[in-house]
Design a protein around this motif. Structure first.
Motif, PDB file in Angstrom:
ATOM      1  N   VAL A 175       1.103  -1.193   0.079  1.00  0.00           N
ATOM      2  CA  VAL A 175      -0.060   0.096   0.104  1.00  0.00           C
ATOM      3  C   VAL A 175       0.873   1.305   0.017  1.00  0.00           C
ATOM      4  CG1 VAL A 175      -1.631   1.314   1.310  1.00  0.00           C
ATOM      5  CG2 VAL A 175      -2.025  -1.197   1.226  1.00  0.00           C
ATOM      6  N   VAL A 176       0.536   2.113  -0.953  1.00  0.00           N
ATOM      7  CA  VAL A 176       1.399   3.237  -0.926  1.00  0.00           C
ATOM      8  C   VAL A 176       0.662   4.517  -0.952  1.00  0.00           C
ATOM      9  CG1 VAL A 176       3.515   2.345  -2.455  1.00  0.00           C
ATOM     10  CG2 VAL A 176       1.377   3.414  -3.453  1.00  0.00           C
ATOM     11  N   PHE A 177       0.890   5.705  -0.187  1.00  0.00           N
ATOM     12  CA  PHE A 177       0.195   6.889   0.005  1.00  0.00           C
ATOM     13  C   PHE A 177       0.639   7.875  -1.168  1.00  0.00           C
ATOM     14  CE2 PHE A 177      -2.292   6.772   3.908  1.00  0.00           C
ATOM     15  CZ  PHE A 177      -1.709   5.695   4.542  1.00  0.00           C
ATOM     16  N   MET A 178       0.351   7.398  -2.494  1.00  0.00           N
ATOM     17  CA  MET A 178       0.682   8.137  -3.598  1.00  0.00           C
ATOM     18  C   MET A 178      -0.550   8.685  -4.556  1.00  0.00           C
ATOM     19  SD  MET A 178       4.073   6.407  -4.906  1.00  0.00           S
ATOM     20  CE  MET A 178       5.497   5.911  -3.638  1.00  0.00           C
ATOM     21  N   GLY A 179      -1.491   8.474  -3.838  1.00  0.00           N
ATOM     22  CA  GLY A 179      -2.797   9.056  -4.547  1.00  0.00           C
ATOM     23  C   GLY A 179      -2.982  10.551  -4.356  1.00  0.00           C
ATOM     24  N   MET A 180      -4.237  11.035  -4.078  1.00  0.00           N
ATOM     25  CA  MET A 180      -4.344  12.300  -3.813  1.00  0.00           C
ATOM     26  C   MET A 180      -3.818  12.888  -2.634  1.00  0.00           C
ATOM     27  SD  MET A 180      -7.981  12.539  -5.734  1.00  0.00           S
ATOM     28  CE  MET A 180      -8.186  14.490  -6.002  1.00  0.00           C
ATOM     29  N   GLY A 181      -3.288  14.087  -2.313  1.00  0.00           N
ATOM     30  CA  GLY A 181      -2.898  14.543  -1.266  1.00  0.00           C
ATOM     31  C   GLY A 181      -1.564  14.486  -0.536  1.00  0.00           C
ATOM     32  N   GLU A 182      -1.211  15.092   0.251  1.00  0.00           N
ATOM     33  CA  GLU A 182      -0.010  15.108   1.281  1.00  0.00           C
ATOM     34  C   GLU A 182      -0.331  14.537   2.626  1.00  0.00           C
ATOM     35  OE1 GLU A 182       3.328  15.463   0.782  1.00  0.00           O
ATOM     36  OE2 GLU A 182       3.309  14.614   2.813  1.00  0.00           O
ATOM     37  N   PRO A 183       0.033  12.956   2.646  1.00  0.00           N
ATOM     38  CA  PRO A 183      -0.200  12.404   3.861  1.00  0.00           C
ATOM     39  C   PRO A 183       0.324  12.899   5.260  1.00  0.00           C
ATOM     40  CG  PRO A 183       1.258  11.028   2.311  1.00  0.00           C
ATOM     41  CD  PRO A 183       0.928  12.318   1.717  1.00  0.00           C
ATOM     42  N   LEU A 184       1.482  13.598   5.064  1.00  0.00           N
ATOM     43  CA  LEU A 184       2.125  14.030   6.321  1.00  0.00           C
ATOM     44  C   LEU A 184       1.470  15.859   6.736  1.00  0.00           C
ATOM     45  CD1 LEU A 184       5.733  13.078   6.239  1.00  0.00           C
ATOM     46  CD2 LEU A 184       3.878  12.086   7.310  1.00  0.00           C
ATOM     47  N   LEU A 185       0.507  16.000   5.954  1.00  0.00           N
ATOM     48  CA  LEU A 185      -0.423  17.008   6.477  1.00  0.00           C
ATOM     49  C   LEU A 185      -1.410  16.535   6.892  1.00  0.00           C
ATOM     50  CD1 LEU A 185       0.258  19.972   3.671  1.00  0.00           C
ATOM     51  CD2 LEU A 185       1.046  19.793   6.188  1.00  0.00           C
ATOM     52  N   ASN A 186      -1.752  15.250   7.161  1.00  0.00           N
ATOM     53  CA  ASN A 186      -2.747  14.621   7.658  1.00  0.00           C
ATOM     54  C   ASN A 186      -2.470  13.599   8.839  1.00  0.00           C
ATOM     55  OD1 ASN A 186      -5.400  13.801   8.275  1.00  0.00           O
ATOM     56  ND2 ASN A 186      -5.610  12.918   6.555  1.00  0.00           N
TER      57      ASN A 186
END
Ligand code: SAH
Ligand code: SF4
Length: 355
Positions: free
Chosen positions: A158-169
Motif C-alpha cells: 500500500v502506498v500513499f501516492m494518490g491524492m494529497g500530502e499524507p504528512l499534512l494529515n
C-alpha cells in the motif's frame, strides 16, 4: 442515519480498545471485533455472534462499519484498476490498483485535493478541500480488497501516492498505518507500506519515531532554485533541511531503513546530465534509491515528458555514481491512472454542466 455514528474502520487497535472500554469491555473483545471486521469481513454487528447481545446493541446504536461509495471504476487493459470515490460535497478522490508480476500495489489518497501546489501535479492544481478521515483511508483499502479478493487478486503493498500530502494529515494517516501493519487487520510488513511526502519536515521528524513504515520523498530537483519552483513547500523546508530530516528517519527505529527518492522527469526542466550529477552528489552515502517517474501529462499542465533517451542518460549518470535507480513504467494509461487525473476530469465535467 449513520451520520453521528463512529465508523470503526478508522480506529486502530488502541482506539478501538478505548471505545470498547466505555462499554465496560476489555482487549479480548477488541480482538474478537477486529477479527469480525478484517478477517471475516462481517460488517453487521447482529451477526457477530460471539459478542454479547448487549454489546452488539451498543455497537449498533453508536457505531458503524462503512465502506466509501465508488462512483466509477475503470479497468485498464494492463490490469490497472482505478476507482473514483465520492468524498461528498461534489468532491472525489481516487484509488488505484497496480498489479505486477510478484505483487499488487494499492495507491491510496490521504486528502481531498492538496494545498502544496506542486506545479506538475493535477491534484495540486485543484487546490485543497479537506483531510480524509482514517476511516476513509482504510475504507479505500477495504473496498479494493473486497473487489480484488473475489477475483483471486491480492493487495501486497500500500502506498500513499494518490491524492494529497499524507504528512499534512498525520491524525488520520498514522492510525491508518497502524491498521495496515496490525496482524489483526491487514498485517502488511513495514516494508510494504509507504508514505510518500513532498517534504513536510516537522511531520517527517515525528513520523520517524511514530510509525515504522517505508518512506518515499518527492525530490524532483537537486537545487533549491528549481525545487522552490516545482515543489513550493521547498521555500519553507529547503533541500538541506529535508535531507537532514531524511537522515533522522534513516537512523530511527530498530531495523535498517532506506528511502526512495522520487524524481519526476520534466522535459528540459530537471532532466539534464548536469542535474543528474548534482542529484548524485546530494544523495551520496545515503541509504537511498531513486525512482525516475516519466511525467504524466494532463491538459492544463505546462510540462512535457522527458524523452526516453534523456531518461536513460540521466539514469546512467546516477548508475555511474553507484546510486540504485529505477524508472517507473507508465501503467494504466488508457484509464488515466496518474495522480489526480480522473478525479480532476469529473470535477471539470460537473463545472461544465453547471454553466
Ligand atoms: N503528496 C505526496 C504523495 C502524493 S503524490 C507527494 O508529493 O509525495 C505521489 C507522487 O506522484 C509524487 O512523487 C508526486 O510528485 C508524483 N506526481 C504528481 N503529479 C505527477 C505527474 N503529473 N506525473 C508524474 N508524477 C506525478
Ligand atoms: Fe500535493 Fe504531492 Fe501533488 Fe505536490 S505532488 S501537489 S504534495 S499531491
Amino acid at each position: 442515519m449513520t451520520k453521528s455514528k463512529i465508523n470503526l474502520l478508522g480506529l486502530n487497535q488502541e482506539q478501538l480498545t478505548g471505545l470498547l472500554a466505555t462499554f465496560g469491555e476489555n482487549l479480548y473483545r477488541t480482538k474478537q471485533l477486529m477479527q469480525w471486521i478484517y478477517k471475516y469481513q462481517q460488517f453487521d454487528f447482529n451477526k457477530m455472534l460471539n459478542l454479547s447481545k448487549k454489546l452488539r446493541q451498543q455497537l449498533q446504536e453508536s457505531a458503524c462499519i462503512e465502506i466509501p461509495k465508488v462512483v466509477k471504476q475503470d479497468n485498464a487493459l494492463d490490469g490497472v484498476i482505478k476507482w473514483v470515490i465520492d468524498a461528498g460535497a461534489g468532491n472525489f478522490i481516487e484509488t488505484v490498483y497496480i498489479p505486477e508480476k510478484d505483487r499488487g500495489t494499492l495507491c491510496i489518497s490521504s486528502q481531498v485535493g492538496c494545498s502544496l501546489a506542486c506545479t506538475f501535479c493535477s491534484t495540486g492544481m485543484q487546490g485543497f478541500n479537506r483531510n480524509l478521515s482514517a476511516a476513509e483511508i482504510i475504507g479505500q483499502v477495504m473496498m479494493a480488497n473486497l473487489y480484488l479478493q473475489d477475483k483471486g487478486k491480492r493487495i501486497s503493498n500500500v502506498v500513499f501516492m494518490g491524492m494529497g500530502e499524507p504528512l499534512l494529515n498525520e491524525k488520520a494517516v498514522y492510525p491508518a498505518c497502524d491498521l495496515l501493519l496490525d496482524d489483526l487487520a491487514f498485517g502488511l510488513s513495514r516494508r510494504k507500506v509507504t508514505i510518500s511526502t513532498s517534504g513536510v519536515v516537522p511531520a517527517l521528524l515525528r513520523m520517524a519515531d511514530r510509525i515504522p513504515v517505508s518512506l518515499a520523498v518527492s525530490l524532483h530537483a537537486a537545487d533549491d532554485n528549481l525545487r522552490d519552483e516545482l515543489v513550493p513547500i521547498n521555500q519553507k523546508y529547503p533541500i538541506q533541511e529535508l535531507l537532514a530530516a531524511c537522515k533522522v528517519y534513516l537512523n530511527a527505529g530498530t531495523q535498517e531503513r532506506h528511502i526512495l527518492f522520487e524524481y519526476v522527469m520534466l522535459d528540459g526542466v530537471n532532466d539534464s546530465s548536469a542535474q543528474g550529477k548534482k542529484l548524485a552528489i546530494l544523495l551520496k552515502g545515503m541509504s537511498a534509491k531513486v525512482n525516475l517517474i516519466p511525467f504524466n501529462p494532463f491538459p492544463e499542465s505546462r510540462y512535457k515528458t522527458s524523452k526516453k533517451v534523456t531518461i536513460e542518460k540521466f539514469q546512467d549518470v546516477l548508475f555511474a555514481a553507484n546510486i540504485r535507480t529505477t524508472t517507473r513504467s507508465t501503467r494504466g494509461e488508457d484509464v488515466d491512472a496518474a495522480c489526480g487525473q480522473l478525479a480532476g476530469k469529473i470535477i471539470d465535467k460537473t463545472k461544465r454542466t453547471k454553466k
